[in-house]
Design a protein around this motif. Structure first.
Motif, mmCIF file in Angstrom:
data_model
loop_
_atom_site.group_PDB
_atom_site.id
_atom_site.type_symbol
_atom_site.label_atom_id
_atom_site.label_comp_id
_atom_site.label_asym_id
_atom_site.label_seq_id
_atom_site.Cartn_x
_atom_site.Cartn_y
_atom_site.Cartn_z
ATOM 1 N N VAL A 13 0.824 -1.207 0.000
ATOM 2 C CA VAL A 13 0.000 0.000 0.000
ATOM 3 C C VAL A 13 0.857 1.255 0.000
ATOM 4 C CG1 VAL A 13 -1.760 1.292 1.268
ATOM 5 C CG2 VAL A 13 -1.859 -1.200 1.199
ATOM 6 N N VAL A 14 1.924 1.268 0.803
ATOM 7 C CA VAL A 14 2.723 2.482 0.970
ATOM 8 C C VAL A 14 4.215 2.189 0.885
ATOM 9 C CG1 VAL A 14 3.224 4.439 2.462
ATOM 10 C CG2 VAL A 14 0.955 3.434 2.507
ATOM 11 N N GLY A 15 4.712 1.334 1.760
ATOM 12 C CA GLY A 15 6.135 1.140 1.985
ATOM 13 C C GLY A 15 6.408 1.289 3.477
ATOM 14 N N SER A 16 7.586 0.958 3.913
ATOM 15 C CA SER A 16 7.993 1.063 5.322
ATOM 16 C C SER A 16 7.683 -0.172 6.138
ATOM 17 C CB SER A 16 7.368 2.283 6.018
ATOM 18 O OG SER A 16 7.928 3.469 5.520
ATOM 19 N N GLY A 17 7.379 -1.289 5.493
ATOM 20 C CA GLY A 17 7.140 -2.518 6.233
ATOM 21 C C GLY A 17 8.352 -2.966 7.039
ATOM 22 N N THR A 18 9.542 -2.568 6.591
ATOM 23 C CA THR A 18 10.764 -2.896 7.325
ATOM 24 C C THR A 18 10.732 -2.349 8.747
ATOM 25 O OG1 THR A 18 12.154 -3.086 5.363
ATOM 26 C CG2 THR A 18 13.276 -2.464 7.393
ATOM 27 N N LEU A 19 10.014 -1.254 8.958
ATOM 28 C CA LEU A 19 9.935 -0.664 10.290
ATOM 29 C C LEU A 19 9.137 -1.532 11.258
ATOM 30 C CD1 LEU A 19 9.435 3.096 9.386
ATOM 31 C CD2 LEU A 19 11.503 1.958 10.191
ATOM 32 N N ILE A 20 8.492 -2.578 10.754
ATOM 33 C CA ILE A 20 7.802 -3.542 11.613
ATOM 34 C C ILE A 20 8.693 -4.769 11.835
ATOM 35 C CG2 ILE A 20 5.838 -5.112 11.800
ATOM 36 C CD1 ILE A 20 4.182 -3.078 10.298
ATOM 37 N N THR A 21 9.213 -5.317 10.731
ATOM 38 C CA THR A 21 9.965 -6.568 10.843
ATOM 39 C C THR A 21 11.346 -6.376 11.468
ATOM 40 O OG1 THR A 21 10.546 -6.214 8.514
ATOM 41 C CG2 THR A 21 8.800 -7.805 8.989
ATOM 42 N N PHE A 22 12.060 -5.338 11.070
ATOM 43 C CA PHE A 22 13.423 -5.151 11.561
ATOM 44 C C PHE A 22 13.472 -4.970 13.087
ATOM 45 C CE2 PHE A 22 17.308 -2.543 12.190
ATOM 46 C CZ PHE A 22 18.245 -3.446 11.710
ATOM 47 N N PRO A 23 12.668 -4.063 13.670
ATOM 48 C CA PRO A 23 12.683 -3.953 15.136
ATOM 49 C C PRO A 23 12.236 -5.230 15.839
ATOM 50 C CG PRO A 23 11.659 -2.020 14.150
ATOM 51 C CD PRO A 23 11.810 -3.039 13.062
ATOM 52 N N THR A 24 11.318 -5.987 15.211
ATOM 53 C CA THR A 24 10.874 -7.253 15.798
ATOM 54 C C THR A 24 12.044 -8.222 15.917
ATOM 55 O OG1 THR A 24 8.634 -6.998 14.886
ATOM 56 C CG2 THR A 24 9.308 -9.218 15.536
ATOM 57 N N LEU A 25 12.839 -8.308 14.878
ATOM 58 C CA LEU A 25 13.988 -9.207 14.897
ATOM 59 C C LEU A 25 15.019 -8.758 15.929
ATOM 60 C CD1 LEU A 25 14.515 -9.862 11.071
ATOM 61 C CD2 LEU A 25 13.251 -11.238 12.737
ATOM 62 N N LEU A 26 15.255 -7.454 16.011
ATOM 63 C CA LEU A 26 16.205 -6.950 17.005
ATOM 64 C C LEU A 26 15.719 -7.257 18.419
ATOM 65 C CD1 LEU A 26 17.257 -3.445 15.593
ATOM 66 C CD2 LEU A 26 18.414 -5.647 15.329
ATOM 67 N N ALA A 27 14.408 -7.154 18.632
ATOM 68 C CA ALA A 27 13.846 -7.416 19.961
ATOM 69 C C ALA A 27 14.055 -8.866 20.384
ATOM 70 C CB ALA A 27 12.361 -7.079 19.976
ATOM 71 N N PHE A 28 14.163 -9.771 19.412
ATOM 72 C CA PHE A 28 14.386 -11.183 19.714
ATOM 73 C C PHE A 28 15.876 -11.535 19.735
ATOM 74 C CE2 PHE A 28 9.958 -12.058 17.856
ATOM 75 C CZ PHE A 28 9.377 -11.914 19.109
ATOM 76 N N GLY A 29 16.734 -10.516 19.692
ATOM 77 C CA GLY A 29 18.162 -10.741 19.836
ATOM 78 C C GLY A 29 18.909 -11.105 18.575
ATOM 79 N N VAL B 129 2.760 7.363 7.397
ATOM 80 C CA VAL B 129 3.746 6.294 7.572
ATOM 81 C C VAL B 129 5.162 6.864 7.553
ATOM 82 C CG1 VAL B 129 4.724 4.212 6.529
ATOM 83 C CG2 VAL B 129 2.258 4.506 6.645
ATOM 84 N N GLY B 130 5.394 7.828 6.673
ATOM 85 C CA GLY B 130 6.710 8.447 6.620
ATOM 86 C C GLY B 130 7.068 9.153 7.888
ATOM 87 N N LEU B 131 6.123 9.909 8.465
ATOM 88 C CA LEU B 131 6.382 10.607 9.732
ATOM 89 C C LEU B 131 6.614 9.608 10.856
ATOM 90 C CD1 LEU B 131 3.794 13.535 9.520
ATOM 91 C CD2 LEU B 131 6.279 13.643 9.198
ATOM 92 N N ALA B 132 5.849 8.526 10.850
ATOM 93 C CA ALA B 132 6.063 7.480 11.863
ATOM 94 C C ALA B 132 7.449 6.872 11.736
ATOM 95 C CB ALA B 132 4.993 6.396 11.717
ATOM 96 N N ALA B 133 7.923 6.747 10.491
ATOM 97 C CA ALA B 133 9.265 6.216 10.288
ATOM 98 C C ALA B 133 10.326 7.149 10.875
ATOM 99 C CB ALA B 133 9.520 6.023 8.783
ATOM 100 N N ILE B 134 10.149 8.454 10.663
ATOM 101 C CA ILE B 134 11.101 9.427 11.201
ATOM 102 C C ILE B 134 11.122 9.363 12.730
ATOM 103 C CG2 ILE B 134 11.613 11.889 11.436
ATOM 104 C CD1 ILE B 134 10.406 12.281 8.663
ATOM 105 N N ILE B 135 9.947 9.324 13.339
ATOM 106 C CA ILE B 135 9.848 9.255 14.797
ATOM 107 C C ILE B 135 10.529 7.994 15.308
ATOM 108 C CG2 ILE B 135 8.249 9.019 16.736
ATOM 109 C CD1 ILE B 135 6.281 10.756 15.107
#
Length: 254
Positions: A22-38, A243-249
């Motif tokens: 729809v937009v882009g920025s899906g990495t902002l969901i998956t990447f932090p999830t992976l980091l949270a799991f070490g 979504v872009g502003l959320a990415a910046i934050i």
């Protein structure tokens, strides 16, 4: 990996596939999830990229109806995305993470600004080019090099790649946002695909993680195509900016 971590990564992949289509920025969901799991950052980045590539294909197929009549344009722009994606993937191993991450919020902010002022800027571009024969089917001359630069960014990390692409295409190419969104999905597929091939060859991919993200992203790609096609242009523009502003934050807070 525990079962709940596997489920969480699968769901994150589904959400990312939907948002990327729809937009882009899906990495902002998956990447932090992976980091949270070490998961180590570089392994998380390359595994995430490999996993999201099939989701990009799913989203592009879901938007195939809007690609009608755009194949000559796509063939030209895909070359830029492939070159940029390969260069960005190589930069991931050549530069320290801090070097590029410092400019990520600036790039995303610029993309949001361009989307916000797309209509008046598009009219201005059209007026300028009308004096010399019109913008033309392929859009303004600067679209190709900017798509290449967006590909470099996408190959390196990719969060909000879709925001940048929609800003570039929305201003420089005379088409509706929905049809440009279809083009964006193909260009994102080209970037993610070439970077994924590079990562598979030279990087340490966690195939369990990549497989879970891929499974979720393929489902999410179809969901995103179904939802995104029904959104009117003003709402789609607002969603891109949000979504872009959320990415910046997210980057600043992190």
């Amino acid at each position: 990996m525990t079962w709940y971590e596997a489920v969480a990564i699968l769901i994150a992949g589904m959400a990312a596939g939907t948002i990327n289509t729809v937009v882009g920025s899906g990495t902002l969901i998956t990447f932090p999830t992976l980091l949270a799991f070490g998961v180590p950052p570089i392994t998380a980045n390359v595994s995430n990229n490999v996993g999201l590539a099939p989701g990009s294909l799913s989203g592009a197929i879901g938007y195939r109806r809007e690609l009608s009549g755009q194949w000559p344009r796509l063939r030209r722009l895909v070359v830029a995305s492939l070159i940029g994606g390969l260069a960005g993937g190589l930069l991931l191993f050549a530069l320290p993470a801090s070097a590029f991450e410092a400019i990520v919020p600036v790039l995303i902010g610029l993309g949001c600004l361009l989307v916000a002022v797309q209509k008046p800027l598009s009219a201005w571009v059209a007026r300028r080019h009308d004096a010399t024969g019109g913008v033309g089917y392929h859009g303004a001359w600067w679209v190709w090099p900017l798509v290449l630069l967006a590909g470099v960014y996408g190959g390196y990390f990719g969060a909000a790649q879709g925001v940048l692409l929609m800003a570039i295409l929305g201003i420089g190419v005379p088409e509706t946002l929905q049809r440009l969104n279809a083009v964006k999905n193909v260009l994102a597929l080209a970037v993610n695909g070439i970077a994924a091939v590079l990562f598979i060859v030279v990087a340490d991919v966690d195939w369990v993680i990549a497989g879970l993200i891929a499974a979720g992203a393929v489902i999410g790609g179809q969901l995103g195509a179904t939802v995104g096609r029904r959104l009117p242009d003003p709402f789609l523009r607002l969603l891109i900016i949000t979504v872009g502003l959320a990415a910046i934050i997210s980057f600043v807070a992190g």
